[in-house]
Design a protein around this motif. Structure first.
Motif, short mmCIF file in Angstrom:
data_model
loop_
_atom_site.label_atom_id
_atom_site.label_comp_id
_atom_site.label_asym_id
_atom_site.label_seq_id
_atom_site.Cartn_x
_atom_site.Cartn_y
_atom_site.Cartn_z
N ARG A 92 1.04 -0.99 -0.03
CA ARG A 92 0.30 -0.20 0.25
C ARG A 92 0.78 1.33 0.19
O ARG A 92 2.27 0.96 -0.14
N SER A 96 -1.63 5.43 4.06
CA SER A 96 -2.66 5.17 3.16
C SER A 96 -3.37 5.64 4.27
O SER A 96 -4.28 4.62 5.48
N TRP A 97 -3.98 6.05 4.10
CA TRP A 97 -5.18 7.21 5.04
C TRP A 97 -6.01 6.99 5.33
O TRP A 97 -6.17 7.10 6.45
N PRO A 98 -6.78 5.54 5.28
CA PRO A 98 -7.80 4.64 5.50
C PRO A 98 -7.66 4.68 7.05
O PRO A 98 -8.17 4.55 8.53
N ALA A 99 -6.28 3.67 7.03
CA ALA A 99 -5.38 3.44 8.46
C ALA A 99 -4.79 4.31 9.35
O ALA A 99 -5.46 4.18 10.29
N ILE A 101 -7.43 6.82 10.64
CA ILE A 101 -8.82 7.50 10.83
C ILE A 101 -8.94 7.25 11.91
O ILE A 101 -9.47 7.49 12.77
N PRO A 102 -8.76 6.19 12.50
CA PRO A 102 -9.27 5.23 14.22
C PRO A 102 -8.65 6.21 15.03
O PRO A 102 -8.94 6.91 15.70
N PHE B 260 -17.58 4.44 7.54
CA PHE B 260 -16.64 4.20 7.26
C PHE B 260 -15.81 2.63 7.91
O PHE B 260 -15.32 2.36 7.39
N TYR B 263 -15.75 0.12 5.30
CA TYR B 263 -14.95 0.25 4.68
C TYR B 263 -13.70 -0.09 4.74
O TYR B 263 -12.36 -0.78 4.07
N LEU B 264 -12.97 0.64 6.43
CA LEU B 264 -11.57 0.45 6.61
C LEU B 264 -11.69 -1.09 6.56
O LEU B 264 -10.25 -2.23 6.75
N TRP B 267 -11.46 -3.07 3.53
CA TRP B 267 -10.03 -2.60 2.52
C TRP B 267 -8.84 -2.75 3.20
O TRP B 267 -7.72 -3.28 2.51
N SER B 268 -8.83 -3.23 4.44
CA SER B 268 -7.28 -3.85 5.38
C SER B 268 -7.23 -5.05 5.39
O SER B 268 -5.94 -5.05 4.79
#
Lengths: 181, 396
Positions: A92, A96-99, A101-102, B260, B263-264, B267-268
């Motif tokens: 990736r 990798s912005w989605p990771a 977010i939390p 989200f 998706y997360l 995606w992961s």
């Protein structure tokens, strides 16, 4: 009006929340601005009853805190995984912005909450070891079962005798006391 | 007191019905031209409008359990909307007629060539699908009609009737888990199986939260419209809009959280059978939907709803609620439509005319029910306490 600063204000005691709310409303509607209420527990509608017009400083503090938390959280992750220690994870992209977010979310909450607590203390000028209201003997009951309303002497309408008469005339007022400095 | 308190909405009701029937006639022309497209557009519209009776069902249960001023002022809106569930059975008929056009698993030729669909056949087959749908509708109709009937009984006479409130609380306590389970199963049946290979455990909750959000937005619009009428006029205060605005803010965040999370996780994991759903929605024009939803379904309402001033203003809150209702449709369309044209954006005029048809007819039915009783459940023993708490506040 030379007695303005002779006392901090006048305090009136009530035995119930409803009496306090009614007393606050009457005092507010009589045109007093510098009034404050004390009770052992939060009372719904009390802020409106004393005519408190908040400028929303706490809200702004919390918002800025949340924004700083979000930027710090995201920035720290982006910097560590793309600049400080780039690591290829599953092919990736480094950022990798989605990771992220939390943790960004958690940091937003954390800093916003810290800003709320310490911002509240700061805007209320707390902790405050000395306050004139404690000079009234019966005020210690404000932390058990009594409710108090204070009209401060810096109020434009304040007059030591007239205001005392007015406060004594409030429904179910238990007593009116001078608040000495 | 009920007959005199009831407010009729004849004008609005007639206009809604005319618009609905007009759009329905137009859509039927579309059915002759392209039946498959008609069924597809119908399903998206159906899943959108299903949110109003069912979300109201969930919220009315929540209100019966908890009381509270915000619930009393919108309770008749919620009950009237929940009472429209029988109409949703009628609206389901085209979905049944178009089963083979909508669902791959309903087409024997496709199933014969697909081992995974054969494996799933014990659950995904037409008779069982119809049996499940019948069960959902039966449960929804029984619970909502009982909620409405008991509340109507409570209006009779001039004395508070605590035994009916108790009965409503018992039913609502069971109603909340029933609502969450049936809506999860129903939306998985009707929406998720459009991509029969794909699965997501959060899919049902995505709809539960979406329905809650749509219902809140709709209730806010209705309350703003009704707040000038008796008996609501003397009761509705800024604080009620503030509470509803806060709830809407919470649901905007909850929607973003659910969307989200799904998706997360996918995606992961990056597994071929899971990511296909997102890949189908990431090309050919569909890729613009996700950023639009993030910006306008989440970020914009979220930031606007942070300000207390805006939540306390009926006008400002109504504008945000209308905006949210529009974006709800964009979200549903994005969940449903790419299943029929993956990686290639397509929109048909039926996608617009069918939701308008359904909405017009539903709204007319809803207003007819809303006009049949008092706008406040005055005989609920908890109402004085709930509406008293705001007596020191300023009127809306």
């Amino acid at each position: 009006m030379n007695d303005v600063h002779a006392v901090y204000g006048l305090m009136v005691e009530f035995a119930s929340t409803d009496d306090l709310l009614d007393g606050c409303c009457t005092t507010r509607d009589a045109g007093f601005k510098k009034i404050d209420a004390f009770s052992p527990a939060p009372i719904h509608g009390l802020t409106e009853a004393i005519g408190y017009q908040g400028k929303g400083w706490i809200a702004k503090t919390v918002f800025i805190g949340g924004l700083l938390g979000a930027l710090t959280g995201f920035g720290l992750q982006a910097w560590t995984s793309a600049v400080a220690y780039p690591l290829n994870i599953g092919g990736r992209p480094y950022v990798s912005w989605p990771a992220f977010i939390p943790i960004t979310f958690e940091m937003t909450i954390l800093v916003a909450v810290l800003a709320a607590v310490f911002g509240m203390l700061a805007w209320n000028k707390l902790p405050q070891p000395y306050h004139p209201v404690f000079n009234v003997q019966r005020f210690k009951l404000a932390s058990s079962d009594r409710f108090f309303l204070v009209v401060e002497s810096i109020d434009a309408k304040f007059d030591r005798d007239q205001t005392r008469t007015f406060l004594e005339g409030l429904d179910n007022a238990v007593g009116v006391y001078d608040v000495e400095y | 007191m009920n007959a005199s308190d009831a407010v009729r909405f004849n004008g609005l009701q007639r206009r809604a019905l005319l618009v609905g029937l007009g759009a329905l006639a137009l859509s039927l022309v579309g059915w002759f031209m392209d039946p498959a497209q008609f069924y597809r557009s119908w399903l998206a519209g159906y899943l959108y409008w299903l949110a109003f009776p069912l979300g109201a069902f969930g919220f009315v249960c929540l209100h019966n359990m908890t009381g509270g001023g915000w619930g009393f002022v919108i309770r008749r809106v919620l009950e009237s909307a929940a009472g429209t569930t029988p109409l949703m059975v009628l609206f389901f008929v085209p979905v049944v007629l178009g089963l083979t056009d909508l669902y791959e698993w309903a087409d024997p030729a496709i199933v014969a060539a697909d081992p995974i669909l054969q494996y799933k056949a014990p659950f995904l087959n037409v008779p069982f699908f119809l049996a499940r749908a019948t069960l959902y509708f039966a449960v929804w109709i029984v619970v909502t009609q009982l909620v409405v009937r008991w509340s109507r009984q409570q209006d009779e006479g001039d004395d508070p009737r605590p035994n009916l409130t108790r009965r409503l609380q018992l039913l609502s306590g069971a109603g909340l888990p029933i609502y969450a389970l049936t809506v999860s199963f129903a939306t998985i049946d009707w929406g998720m199986t459009l991509d029969p290979h794909w699965f997501s455990t959060i899919y049902g909750l995505l709809f539960v939260v979406g329905q809650g959000l749509a219902t809140l937005a709709f209730s806010i619009i209705m309350l703003a419209k009704l707040s000038g009428r008796e008996p609501l006029a003397g009761v509705v205060r800024r604080g009620h809009f503030h509470d509803l605005g806060n709830l809407m803010l919470a649901f905007v965040m909850l929607w973003a959280y659910m969307s989200f999370s799904q998706y997360l996780i996918i995606w992961s994991g990056n597994l071929p059978e899971e990511i296909s759903w997102y890949l189908n929605r990431s090309a050919g024009g569909w890729q613009f939907f996700a950023p639009v939803l993030m910006a306008f379904h989440f970020a914009l309402p979220f930031l606007l709803l942070l300000a207390r001033r805006r939540k306390q203003s009926a006008e400002a809150l109504t504008r945000i609620a209308v905006w949210v209702l529009i974006l709800r449709f964009v979200d549903i369309f994005w969940l449903v439509a790419p299943a029929f044209s993956p990686r290639e954006f397509q929109v048909h005029w039926l996608d617009l005319s069918i939701p308008v048809a359904m909405g017009g007819i539903w709204l007319a039915y809803f207003l007819n029910r809303l006009g049949s009783w008092s706008l406040l459940p005055t005989n609920d023993p908890r109402i004085d306490e709930a509406l008293k708490g705001s007596s020191h506040e300023v009127h809306a």
